[in-house]
Enzyme design. Structure first.
Site, short mmCIF file in Angstrom:
data_model
loop_
_atom_site.label_atom_id
_atom_site.label_comp_id
_atom_site.label_asym_id
_atom_site.label_seq_id
_atom_site.Cartn_x
_atom_site.Cartn_y
_atom_site.Cartn_z
CD GLU D 65 -1.79 -2.36 1.40
OE1 GLU D 65 -0.68 -2.61 1.90
OE2 GLU D 65 -2.63 -3.23 1.15
CG HIS D 133 -11.16 -6.50 7.19
ND1 HIS D 133 -10.22 -7.01 8.05
CD2 HIS D 133 -10.72 -6.80 5.94
CE1 HIS D 133 -9.27 -7.62 7.35
NE2 HIS D 133 -9.55 -7.50 6.08
C1 TPP Z 1 -2.60 -4.47 4.48
C2 TPP Z 1 -3.60 -5.31 3.77
N1 TPP Z 1 -3.75 -5.19 2.44
C3 TPP Z 1 -4.65 -5.92 1.78
C4 TPP Z 1 -5.47 -6.80 2.44
C5 TPP Z 1 -6.57 -7.59 1.69
N2 TPP Z 1 -6.16 -8.99 1.59
C6 TPP Z 1 -6.51 -9.91 2.52
S1 TPP Z 1 -5.78 -11.39 2.23
C7 TPP Z 1 -5.03 -10.83 0.84
C8 TPP Z 1 -4.14 -11.73 0.06
C9 TPP Z 1 -3.02 -12.19 0.93
O1 TPP Z 1 -2.18 -13.05 0.18
P1 TPP Z 1 -1.12 -13.92 0.94
O2 TPP Z 1 -0.28 -13.05 1.81
O3 TPP Z 1 -0.39 -14.73 -0.09
O4 TPP Z 1 -1.94 -14.86 1.92
P2 TPP Z 1 -3.03 -15.96 1.47
O5 TPP Z 1 -4.35 -15.26 1.39
O6 TPP Z 1 -2.58 -16.52 0.16
O7 TPP Z 1 -2.99 -16.97 2.57
C10 TPP Z 1 -5.33 -9.49 0.61
C11 TPP Z 1 -4.82 -8.69 -0.53
C12 TPP Z 1 -5.31 -6.90 3.84
N3 TPP Z 1 -6.09 -7.72 4.58
N4 TPP Z 1 -4.36 -6.15 4.47
#
Ligand code: TPP
Ligand code: TPP
Ligand code: MG
Ligand code: MG
Lengths: 337, 345, 337, 345
Positions: D65, D133
């Site tokens: 971000e 959230h």
């Molecule tokens: C700071 C932040 N940015 C965006 C999100 C929205 N978000 C939640 S899970 C996710 C994907 C995360 O990917 P990863 O770290 O690979 O974990 P996975 O979901 O694959 O277990 C996103 C973009 C968030 N929760 N927090």
């Protein structure tokens, strides 16, 4: 390599004409003189704000910017005077800004830590360590979208490489092959913290590998070596091959800010580096190669000193920024809505 | 300094003394921040702490605000009482997520399992360094449920409030106005001192003491108008109060000292006596400290009010560099005087 | 290596007793069953909030946590159920939290994305990607200050390695040799973004080198391989030799959250990975080595299913968290001031 | 949908249409954010934009971000008009420094050289997903001089306000309440819809149009009490207004639509007619939107007031997960009704 006192790059002048070389010499002198004059101004009278000197680091700013075109972009740091001088920001306007005058580059609203000149592609010094890094990448992205050949350079210190924004930006710049150049001015310290104390891997250029970006260490007190490395990186960026990280090894001769005493540095270390003064090194090399006589160099010095005296006179004669001036600069008037 | 009853300290020294005394009696208190060890802190508040407490208690960090703030949160969750120093309050935005989304929310999110005894210390206020080194950030954190916010106006309060903050089980933002330090700045030169800053609270007992968070202090009693002011503005309000006293106008000056929790009782009971009020704060006006103070008086003191409560705050602008412009943005004595005269009309 | 379907680590049971191995099997089943039950609960009735399933990734949580001691610390993510199960958080309390009941691990105040149990060293799932990384490092620093032998583990996804906080934390953890373990759950995607699309260097373990931290890629669907790597890293951390980065290569069988359809994934890819189900792989290996009979494994499955039915019954029978409950959890009462 | 005069759109569709129309007529408009391309956005607002405009206009970012916000700032400084989408408003704290210290300050710091035509879009509001959230973040940015803050309550306003934001030369935070989208959530299921959300602004003209930033809208005229409300609270206020109409009490409901700049004229002139007011906002109470609205009425409407202006805001707490607790924290119709009755006493 962090300690230049052991390994210096030789000066390779091949293919560089005298005018270009003397131009770099003049730019370095302008940056040096700008800050040294300020040093004494801060000593001798109450000046507004503060300042961070790049004394001893001029070859990084001048070498890199000499590899750029007029419409390329630069973002800078709290230690940004030399970058502005190199990018061709008017000395008068810069000095007037230090005096908080209406004729300053930022109308007296920014000061030393926010010097900028958009007409020169100088997008600004930033007082927040690391803040200029993604902003340069954004300028590079914009050039890509607009389909121009511009490149964007971000200058930042060794300490800034420990900010997360450095990591986030390098990853995106590499993913998107942005025409960007990330220049680490490794002057060995972040305020009191040595690179060894603050970076688990003191080879900062090596961090670029984590983003599949080429990273190179350069003798940052050799303006020609810096120029050649930056030129190669800029050409690569223009060819669409992506960003480069350039770690320029250098040293600040003065304190962190204004009169900060730098008690955390060994005086012997400071002395050793002062013998590697980038301006003296170029001057000696030019004379050794018969590209300049001491008389010619003294002539340039005299001219630069005169320019700075004129800049100070201009600043002194200019009207102060006044109480209500800021009101017109808070928000942009939007005509078309 | 021999006579302790009249021992005087600068606010910098008073803050340092509170830290030293807590670190001596509580091994859980540790310190993290940029240049806080070897260098002794950008404003010299932590000088010689590394020597006394060693590298396990005093951590010189890289320039990684979000990271070391998060490390402070994790240490607080697991038995430490970390003090995280930011070099300037403006830099808290680099660590904002760890403060707002983690430190302040963890207790609620964990159903009361977590406590986050974290003290964030940060110097703030406009001192001529331009827009990125001049902000007053208290309002953002008043608006962060789960945080406590402390803003001392003098050495005596600073020592007692910081001692309380270090013993509190919640995250506390402890804001230190640079003009009040009376200490050197990282540039080497001493911070421009302010003529308005009087001798308030200069005398500081050597022994440890606490001042409860959430208790305002009446710095000057008066019956004609209530002025609620913080930090440097307390001193400016007192200067104005002296002037008006000559005219027979008695100004009551209240220093909330902590903005969250806010001591609304002291403010409202003063209002019941004076029926008029002005609030003075260095943060920018819109949705700032002043707005909350006005809203508190609207809700709890409407029937007492003989005039609208006026706000004297910084103009809604980033802080400009030029001294004349900065001084125009930041409230001064004549701004305060004018507001008081208006509410007295 | 990102595509396990080509290179699998063989199961090496030497020195691991049957009880330990069956215990890991049981934990994986508990995590699987917990989420699969929830999947159908979300389908069949209105459940509060949302949930992110780690179905297919259970070997990472169970393998790593099996290498820890009871008082070691763990921080987790939005996809945190399996980490909690592995750390021994009560299934009843976890399920009750999903139902927003007063008997939930967080009294119904946290929900799926904030599950924690401080009595088990489970410092919490975090809904902010990357937020748990420095918090684990802080727990490790605290262990160092208190002079205990505890280690702290942070689990996070491939996508989280693009947050600056990952970089800042690794640098400090390495500088200070913190007893920390950084476990990248590389399930190939961050919501819709593949690792190749979001990380300039798809080998995420290699990023550790930028901080002089050993980084290792592990077959994340082989619980024994994960256990051995984590055990070595934890031992190293306890010896004061600093942190390790473990990249566990795995895959999520279900959508990103709840019923998200994952249209961005090739169904053939999903099928190929499903054949690498970490639970089936361990079961087969155990039987092949004569360490368990299918009857014994069915017995465990039956027991786990019964536990989950009991957990759901417990949750359903528990009192709802009520309107004013939160008031007591906003700030801690501080006795001693 | 054939009859354009009565064409109805969800707010999600209306926002998307504003983006599409601006991207078609202005090549400087680009989009950056997590999953905004291929996936079409977590709330599907940007679906099919990558297909239409290609990867040079629509940038799928990693989870960085601070980094992509800074890239947006840099692009804005150099001729682009970027839209940066955050997946949830709560994540803006990860990028806070680039918003507060750079985007909002650059014009002033550069003495007017810089303009930062950056639009930050972020979904917000409490929808049962827990404390990280659920937040409403508008107040922090009302307190950020240099920023504009927009918070639409319906599809018609959203399209016109976003079009204006995209043509504005200043950084604009455009906040979209998840309950108003009427679209699916990343979980796949549609966001819990709210019974209070009426048909307000459902009819949306197909052609592009603008609604000026800084202009409030009177959603319902009335002479007995002024209710200033935003986003979902506009709908809840209208429900209450309907109820009270049966008792002959006429409630005027004002939707500021933009919080910075704030249309104080519309609010104060309403107050001059009604002499009573209630402010309703989903952000937490202390130093929030409500406080600023109260302060504005104190300063500009004190003599008009027959009763204190009351705030109906979220309680000062992180948002709890349990539905009953969340509903207790977030203002609802009965909270609004009670406040109105009190100011009418
Ligand atoms: C700071 C932040 N940015 C965006 C999100 C929205 N978000 C939640 S899970 C996710 C994907 C995360 O990917 P990863 O770290 O690979 O974990 P996975 O979901 O694959 O277990 C996103 C973009 C968030 N929760 N927090
Ligand atoms: C985000 C942020 N953190 C801390 C500071 C305070 N600060 C100003 S300069 C500096 C040291 C920077 O070191 P480096 O990046 O190496 O640059 P140098 O000063 O050596 O040129 C620090 C800590 C700041 N301005 N911004
Ligand atoms: Mg440095
Ligand atoms: Mg992933």
């Amino acid at each position: 390599m962090n300690d230049l006192t052991h390994q210096l790059a030789p000066f390779d002048f091949t293919g560089l004409d005298q005018e270009f070389l003397l131009g770099m010499h003049r730019r370095m002198l302008q940056a040096r003189e700008f800050e040294e004059q300020l040093y004494y101004l801060f000593l001798s009278r109450t000046m507004p704000g503060t300042m961070h000197q790049a004394t001893g680091q001029e070859a990084v700013a001048v070498g890199v910017v000499s590899a750029l075109l007029a419409d390329d972009y630069v973002t800078s740091t709290h230690r940004g005077h030399a970058h502005c001088v190199a990018k061709g920001v008017a000395l008068d306007a810069m000095m007037a800004e230090m005096f908080a005058k209406r004729t300053g580059s930022c109308k007296g609203m920014g000061g030393s830590m926010h010097l900028c000149d958009f007409s020169r592609g100088m997008l600004g010094a930033f007082g927040i360590v690391g803040a200029g890094i993604p902003i340069a990448a954004g300028a590079a992205l914009s050039a890509r979208v607009r389909g121009t050949q511009q490149v964007a350079v971000s200058f930042f210190g060794d300490g800034a490489t420990n900010e997360g924004i450095f990591h986030e930006t390098l990853n995106m710049a590499s993913l998107w092959k942005l025409p960007a150049l990330f220049v680490i001015e490794n002057n060995q310290y972040a305020l009191s913290m040595s690179v060894q104390e603050s970076s688990a891997l003191p080879n900062l250029a090596a961090r670029a590998a984590a983003y599949a970006i080429p990273g190179e260490q350069v003798d940052g007190n050799n303006v020609v070596a810096v120029y050649r490395a930056a030129r190669a990186a800029a050409d690569r960026a223009r060819r669409g091959e992506g960003p480069t990280v350039l770690e320029c090894i250098t040293y600040r001769f003065r304190g962190h800010a204004r009169f900060e005493a730098s008690g955390y540095r060994d005086p012997a270390e400071v002395e050793a580096w002062k013998r590697l003064d980038p301006i003296l090194r170029l001057a000696e090399a030019l004379q050794a190669e018969g590209l300049a006589t001491s008389a010619e160099l003294e002539q340039i010095e005299a001219e630069v000193r005169a320019e700075l005296e004129a800049a100070i006179a201009f600043a002194e004669a200019s009207p102060d920024a006044e109480a209500g001036d800021y009101l017109q600069y808070i928000t942009a008037e939007t005509a078309h809505v | 300094m021999s006579d302790l009853a009249t021992r005087e300290l600068s606010m910098m020294e008073a803050i340092r003394e509170a830290i030293v005394q807590e670190m001596r009696c509580d091994p859980r208190v540790i310190l993290l921040g940029e240049d806080v060890g070897k260098f002794g802190g950008a404003f010299h508040v932590t000088h010689d702490l590394l020597e006394e407490f060693g590298p396990r208690r005093v951590w010189d960090t890289p320039i990684s605000e979000a990271g070391f703030m998060g490390i402070g949160v994790g240490a607080a969750l697991t038995g430490m009482r970390p003090i995280v120093e930011l070099q300037y309050a403006d830099f808290i935005f680099c660590a904002m997520d760890q403060v707002v989304n983690e430190a302040a929310k963890l207790r609620l999110m964990s159903g009361g399992q977590a406590s986050v005894p974290l003290v964030i210390r940060a110097p703030q206020g406009a001192t001529g360094r331009g827009a990125q080194h001049s902000q007053s950030v208290e309002a953002w954190f008043m608006h962060t449920p789960g945080m406590k916010v402390v803003l001392p106006s003098n050495p005596y309060d600073a020592k007692g409030l910081l001692t309380s903050a270090l013993r509190d089980d919640n995250p506390v933002l402890f804001l230190e106005h640079k003009l009040l330090y009376g200490s050197a700045s990282p540039g080497g030169g001493t911070a421009k001192s302010d003529p308005a800053i009087g001798r308030l609270g200069r005398v500081v007992p050597e022994e440890s003491y606490t001042i409860p968070l959430g208790k305002a202090d009446i710095k000057r009693a008066g019956k004609h108008v209530t002025v609620v002011a913080t930090a440097v503005m307390v001193h400016r309000a007192l200067v104005v109060a002296d002037q008006l006293a000559n005219e027979g106008i008695e100004v009551e000056v209240i220093d909330p000292r902590t903005l969250a929790p806010l001591d609304t009782d002291t403010i409202l009971s003063s209002l019941r006596r004076t029926h008029r009020a002005v609030v003075v704060s260095e943060d920018t006006r819109r949705a700032g400290v002043g707005a909350e103070l006005v809203a508190v008086m609207m809700e709890g003191g409407f029937d007492d009010l003989d005039a609208p409560v006026l706000r004297v705050c910084a103009a809604d602008t980033p802080i400009p560099f030029a001294p004349a412009a900065q001084d125009h943005v930041i409230p001064n004595e004549s701004d305060i005087l004018a507001a008081i005269r208006r509410v007295l009309e």
